[in-house]
Design a protein around this motif. Structure first.
Motif, PDB file in Angstrom:
ATOM      1  N   ALA A  43       0.814  -1.241  -0.162  1.00 59.42           N
ATOM      2  CA  ALA A  43       0.125  -0.127  -0.057  1.00 59.42           C
ATOM      3  C   ALA A  43       1.028   1.224   0.022  1.00 59.42           C
ATOM      4  O   ALA A  43       0.401   2.304  -0.332  1.00 59.42           O
ATOM      5  CB  ALA A  43      -0.955  -0.019   1.214  1.00 59.42           C
ATOM      6  N   HIS A  44       2.134   1.105   0.203  1.00 67.26           N
ATOM      7  CA  HIS A  44       3.144   2.132   0.455  1.00 67.26           C
ATOM      8  C   HIS A  44       4.292   1.737  -0.100  1.00 67.26           C
ATOM      9  O   HIS A  44       5.303   1.782   0.523  1.00 67.26           O
ATOM     10  CB  HIS A  44       3.195   2.597   1.812  1.00 67.26           C
ATOM     11  N   PRO A  45       4.715   1.678  -1.579  1.00 65.47           N
ATOM     12  CA  PRO A  45       5.656   0.943  -2.118  1.00 65.47           C
ATOM     13  C   PRO A  45       7.100   1.556  -1.817  1.00 65.47           C
ATOM     14  O   PRO A  45       8.070   0.982  -1.638  1.00 65.47           O
ATOM     15  CB  PRO A  45       5.369   0.985  -3.656  1.00 65.47           C
ATOM     16  N   GLN A  46       7.139   2.862  -1.565  1.00 60.03           N
ATOM     17  CA  GLN A  46       8.045   3.453  -1.223  1.00 60.03           C
ATOM     18  C   GLN A  46       8.657   3.345   0.037  1.00 60.03           C
ATOM     19  O   GLN A  46       9.922   3.413   0.457  1.00 60.03           O
ATOM     20  CB  GLN A  46       7.947   5.239  -1.387  1.00 60.03           C
ATOM     21  N   ARG A  47       8.175   2.716   0.907  1.00 59.39           N
ATOM     22  CA  ARG A  47       8.421   2.426   2.361  1.00 59.39           C
ATOM     23  C   ARG A  47       9.166   0.913   2.289  1.00 59.39           C
ATOM     24  O   ARG A  47       9.630   0.739   3.316  1.00 59.39           O
ATOM     25  CB  ARG A  47       7.262   2.184   3.496  1.00 59.39           C
ATOM     26  N   GLY A  48       9.327   0.281   1.126  1.00 58.28           N
ATOM     27  CA  GLY A  48      10.007  -1.131   1.278  1.00 58.28           C
ATOM     28  C   GLY A  48      11.441  -0.839   1.264  1.00 58.28           C
ATOM     29  O   GLY A  48      12.191   0.234   1.027  1.00 58.28           O
ATOM     30  N   PHE A  49      12.002  -1.871   1.974  1.00 65.26           N
ATOM     31  CA  PHE A  49      13.385  -1.766   2.159  1.00 65.26           C
ATOM     32  C   PHE A  49      13.963  -3.322   2.217  1.00 65.26           C
ATOM     33  O   PHE A  49      13.464  -4.261   2.389  1.00 65.26           O
ATOM     34  CB  PHE A  49      13.753  -1.097   3.428  1.00 65.26           C
ATOM     35  N   THR A  50      15.495  -3.312   2.130  1.00 65.15           N
ATOM     36  CA  THR A  50      16.109  -4.711   2.174  1.00 65.15           C
ATOM     37  C   THR A  50      17.112  -4.487   3.030  1.00 65.15           C
ATOM     38  O   THR A  50      17.912  -3.398   3.278  1.00 65.15           O
ATOM     39  CB  THR A  50      16.772  -4.970   0.884  1.00 65.15           C
ATOM     40  N   GLY A  51      17.336  -5.120   3.843  1.00 66.82           N
ATOM     41  CA  GLY A  51      18.395  -5.431   5.003  1.00 66.82           C
ATOM     42  C   GLY A  51      18.146  -5.164   6.295  1.00 66.82           C
ATOM     43  O   GLY A  51      17.155  -4.655   6.673  1.00 66.82           O
ATOM     44  N   LEU A  52      19.090  -5.603   7.313  1.00 70.02           N
ATOM     45  CA  LEU A  52      18.855  -5.380   8.689  1.00 70.02           C
ATOM     46  C   LEU A  52      19.049  -4.003   9.330  1.00 70.02           C
ATOM     47  O   LEU A  52      18.223  -3.961  10.293  1.00 70.02           O
ATOM     48  CB  LEU A  52      19.681  -6.634   9.591  1.00 70.02           C
ATOM     49  N   GLU A  53      19.751  -3.122   8.483  1.00 69.06           N
ATOM     50  CA  GLU A  53      19.848  -1.906   9.256  1.00 69.06           C
ATOM     51  C   GLU A  53      18.411  -1.011   9.384  1.00 69.06           C
ATOM     52  O   GLU A  53      18.536  -0.212  10.501  1.00 69.06           O
ATOM     53  CB  GLU A  53      21.073  -0.983   8.470  1.00 69.06           C
ATOM     54  N   GLN A  54      17.732  -1.177   8.547  1.00 71.51           N
ATOM     55  CA  GLN A  54      16.280  -0.695   8.553  1.00 71.51           C
ATOM     56  C   GLN A  54      15.596  -1.280   9.590  1.00 71.51           C
ATOM     57  O   GLN A  54      14.927  -0.372  10.236  1.00 71.51           O
ATOM     58  CB  GLN A  54      15.691  -0.516   7.211  1.00 71.51           C
ATOM     59  N   VAL A  55      15.790  -2.475   9.441  1.00 78.20           N
ATOM     60  CA  VAL A  55      14.856  -3.190  10.788  1.00 78.20           C
ATOM     61  C   VAL A  55      15.512  -2.402  12.065  1.00 78.20           C
ATOM     62  O   VAL A  55      14.520  -2.166  12.864  1.00 78.20           O
ATOM     63  CB  VAL A  55      15.083  -4.547  10.745  1.00 78.20           C
ATOM     64  N   ARG A  56      16.735  -2.398  12.225  1.00 77.43           N
ATOM     65  CA  ARG A  56      17.188  -1.831  13.317  1.00 77.43           C
ATOM     66  C   ARG A  56      16.831  -0.629  13.635  1.00 77.43           C
ATOM     67  O   ARG A  56      16.288  -0.152  14.667  1.00 77.43           O
ATOM     68  CB  ARG A  56      18.611  -2.051  13.424  1.00 77.43           C
ATOM     69  N   ARG A  57      16.889   0.405  12.812  1.00 79.30           N
ATOM     70  CA  ARG A  57      16.492   1.704  12.770  1.00 79.30           C
ATOM     71  C   ARG A  57      15.122   1.861  13.244  1.00 79.30           C
ATOM     72  O   ARG A  57      14.781   2.880  13.950  1.00 79.30           O
ATOM     73  CB  ARG A  57      16.899   2.496  11.605  1.00 79.30           C
ATOM     74  N   ASN A  58      14.380   1.126  12.601  1.00 82.23           N
ATOM     75  CA  ASN A  58      12.593   1.198  12.795  1.00 82.23           C
ATOM     76  C   ASN A  58      12.406   0.847  14.288  1.00 82.23           C
ATOM     77  O   ASN A  58      11.691   1.568  15.273  1.00 82.23           O
ATOM     78  CB  ASN A  58      11.922   0.177  11.792  1.00 82.23           C
ATOM     79  N   TRP A  59      12.909  -0.344  14.886  1.00 82.17           N
ATOM     80  CA  TRP A  59      12.834  -0.736  16.059  1.00 82.17           C
ATOM     81  C   TRP A  59      13.363   0.046  17.153  1.00 82.17           C
ATOM     82  O   TRP A  59      12.762   0.160  18.046  1.00 82.17           O
ATOM     83  CB  TRP A  59      13.024  -2.374  16.255  1.00 82.17           C
ATOM     84  N   GLU A  60      14.473   0.546  16.865  1.00 85.52           N
ATOM     85  CA  GLU A  60      14.958   1.553  17.982  1.00 85.52           C
ATOM     86  C   GLU A  60      14.112   2.631  18.191  1.00 85.52           C
ATOM     87  O   GLU A  60      13.834   2.960  19.241  1.00 85.52           O
ATOM     88  CB  GLU A  60      16.514   1.979  17.462  1.00 85.52           C
TER      89      GLU A  60
END
Length: 145
Positions: A43-60
């Motif tokens: 529903a928000h294609p621009q929000r997609g990403f690959t890799g753990l660094e973005q997972v970490r930044r999001n959850w921090e």
């Protein structure tokens, strides 16, 4: 073999992810994702990403902003290495307002780790129009009812 017996099936990963989220355990949460994890948000294609660094930044950011965050897995279904999950996240934002998100996340799991997700978790809209107004807003020019 039973999902709990091998500790690596899709539902086991989801339970670990839910527990790590409720414990605010960033390391435990990160341990649920493959290094090449790919997140697709249809529903928000621009929000997609690959890799753990973005997972970490999001959850921090989430753990810092919502110190009382809790999650519940409302429903789930497993189909091979894919698990369909319905989530509810609750908590309190820094300004004291309620944080409430609900939706579905579909995970692809291999070797006990989330390799990909299709992410449909969204903030709950408080108030607003009825079903008719929502449909009019979706189909009318400019999104206006």
């Amino acid at each position: 073999m039973d999902d709990d017996a091998n500790h690596g099936g899709p539902m086991a990963m989801v339970r670990r992810l839910g527990q790590a989220t409720n414990d605010h355990d960033l390391a435990g949460l990160m341990a649920c994702f493959a290094p090449t994890y790919r997140n697709v948000t249809p529903a928000h294609p621009q929000r997609g990403f690959t890799g753990l660094e973005q997972v970490r930044r999001n959850w921090e950011q989430i753990f810092a902003a919502i110190p009382d965050l809790s999650t519940e897995i409302l429903r789930s279904a497993v189909d091979g290495d894919t698990v369909w999950t319905e989530w509810e996240h609750r908590g309190t934002r820094p300004d004291g307002s309620r944080h409430l998100m609900r939706g579905v996340v579909i995970f692809g799991v291999a070797d006990g780790l989330a390799g990909w997700a299709r992410f449909y978790l969204e903030p709950v809209q408080e108030g607003g129009g009825d079903a008719g107004a929502a449909v009019r807003g979706q189909v009318m020019s400019g999104g206006q009812p």
